[in-house]
Design an enzyme around this catalytic site. Sequence first.
Site, PDB file in Angstrom:
ATOM      1  N   SER A  86       0.828  -1.200   0.000  1.00 27.87           N
ATOM      2  CA  SER A  86       0.000   0.000   0.000  1.00 27.87           C
ATOM      3  C   SER A  86       0.872   1.263   0.000  1.00 27.87           C
ATOM      4  O   SER A  86       1.672   1.458  -0.902  1.00 27.87           O
ATOM      5  CB  SER A  86      -0.961  -0.035   1.183  1.00 27.87           C
ATOM      6  OG  SER A  86      -2.018   0.889   1.013  1.00 27.87           O
ATOM      7  N   ASP A 232      -5.857  -3.772  -2.229  1.00 27.32           N
ATOM      8  CA  ASP A 232      -4.852  -3.405  -1.230  1.00 27.32           C
ATOM      9  C   ASP A 232      -4.272  -4.641  -0.536  1.00 27.32           C
ATOM     10  O   ASP A 232      -5.004  -5.464   0.016  1.00 27.32           O
ATOM     11  CB  ASP A 232      -5.500  -2.480  -0.203  1.00 27.32           C
ATOM     12  CG  ASP A 232      -4.463  -1.779   0.661  1.00 27.32           C
ATOM     13  OD1 ASP A 232      -3.665  -2.477   1.308  1.00 27.32           O
ATOM     14  OD2 ASP A 232      -4.468  -0.537   0.695  1.00 27.32           O
TER      15      ASP A 232
END
Length: 753
Positions: A86, A232
């Site tokens: 991320s 993610d």
Amino acid sequence: MTMEREPLRVAIDHVRVVRVLSIILLFPVLLHFFAGLVMAADVVRDHHPRVGLVLSGGGARGTAHIGVLKVLEELRIPIDVIVGTSMGAIVGGMYAAGSSPEEIEQLVTSIQWNEAFMDRPALEDLSFRRKQDSAGQMIKFDAGIRNGRLSLPLGLVQGQNLNFILKSQLLHAALIDDFDRLMVPFRAVAADIETGKAVIMGKGDLAAAIRASMSIPGVFAPVEMDGRLLVDGGIANNLPVDVARNMGVDVLIAVNVGTLRRSRENLTSAMMITTQVMTILIQKNTDEQAATLREGDFLLQPELGSVGSGDFGKASEAIRAGEEVARRAADRLRKLALPEESYALRLAAQRRLPFTMPVVSSVSISNNSPIADEVVQAQCRTRAGDTLDLKILEEDLKRIYSVYTFEKVDFRLTDRDGNKGLVIDAKEKSWGPSYLRLGLGIEDDFRGSAGYNVSVDLTATSLNRLGAEWKSHLQMGDTPRFFTEFYQPLDSGLNYFIVPRGEYRSWNINSYSEKLTISQYRATLFEAGVDIGRQFGNWGQLCLGLRRGYGDVGVRIGSPQPNVAFDTGYLWGAFAYDRLDSFNFPRKGTSADLSLMISRTELGSDSDGKGLAANVITAFSKWRHTILAGLSVQTSLDSDALLQNRYSLGGFLNLSGFAQDELSGQHTGLARLIYYYELGSTGLGEFRMPLYIGGSMEAGNAWESKGDISARTLVYAGSLLIGAETYLGPVYLAYGVAEEGQRSIYLYVGHKF
């Protein structure tokens, strides 16, 4: 002959014996020498182990990684491998591609994150037709109809703007498809949304890998790679210690920025509960990875306090926290340091070289929509033979995206025999090709004058290769309305167009005396016509049209009278200029329009006449302060307007204090000066909700004849207001007062500019 050879044979044998004895005698020496080399190599490894850096996800909290990198460079600690999830993938990927910590800091602190987390270009960058759509759409809800069924996007944000930011910052690495060939070997971690398993990305497009790693489920649309939908990586492996370990490192430096858990008192909504569940799941896999760290590894956890995952405005604070946690571990970290000269050489080799923008040898289109490639190509100003200019390219992509057919418009570079080609990738929306849009309008002055309107638009797009659209608008409430139009571009540049259209609407016409409504009429109109027009870039539009219709006016309040029928037939022309940055709370730009209506009996109208309307508003801002100045004029040029065509004033910011349309006449004029101050905001991008406080000064009136128009007959008014941008549109609560004693409290939902 034999006797001659014997001494030679004896000499050769003697040499052989000497050689064997020499090897036997030297063997211990050689053995000791090679053992020394091995021991020396061990010593080198002991002093210079392979160091892996692991950077966790955490949104804005992940900017703390930049502070850690700063201190590691100060301590001369080499990084042999980087793995990130991320936000850790953003920082780690850019560092691995050769950017310095200072360059990364400058980027994350200068990015307009509100724009980065939005798809649609800023209002001033939209095509003029899309601006007109935005003027009617307030509720931030995007739905489509596909194969006869309601369809929704896979994320609230598709990542159009964010993707361009990443691509442009990593352009120097655009042709590297093996992350081991970066300045530092790198891996980004995402998650397969179908299986929930971690996906380790070490090949492909670096920007796309980073974008996939940070696709928060439900917020950002997943990224499709190799047949998988990636989101993610935090949900699968937020602190990927195992990934770095498998890349052959000896020592790990793991930086965990964590996620901010809410206390029980702050868990006040279903959304917060859902966010808390995600936080707990991410923290669980983070703790599992942290538990695998060995003696000699490092776990750095910056003290980020209340910095939330969306607090990008606090990036500088987070970076300082990263520096502080690394400095507290400096004594232990120094054991990994290189000598100053060796580290300087290594760091110089790690930094990216100055990048020269390539000359574009070709521009090609990859387009999976029904829109012709020529239409997409016509929106591009970048041409073969040009040196690539990112500003021009960004504008190209915005123009293509404004066609409204595409979910994402991307670019990539190709290299064929040293020639750099530019490819524009235009991906059709997965939830179209027909779209629903919602609008809401409410006005209440708490004096008995209230109204509301709820609207829905259905737009069928990509009806032919030039991008024809069929739009229908249904409005219910105080002023019912239905119109339908077929918008047909006439050229691939989408400059010229023709629009056949039909409309029905109904509205009230009030008559006031002593602040009381003494009569109310209801007008109804059916009208059809055709317009032809020309768009000028994204800033202006000229239209000419012909209308023909009929209607009637009847009494709703007052002495009963039979309905009066009327016919309309007129020529219509309008020029509009619009460079405002928002229809909600503009902060910069100007909007102006001028329209002329010429009624003729030859066209079916009951009478001849001309009407003219002109409006202009401009916005100026400094810091959080904004001032808007506006002027509007409406006038019947050479005849008395019929009841249904009279002009009116009154209502919030329209001579505040008066009721809606309380003043009416053959001519109206209004000047206004509006000020507001942004108190603050919550959220980012599509979810940003700023709050404003301000007021207005207004002057104007409605007159029956031109001879009545003078400065002495102006009515002065003003207001105090509180406003906010919400998911339902702009909302205002205001108090208005006029010099004639009118006072009103307004609740208003809808566009005012």
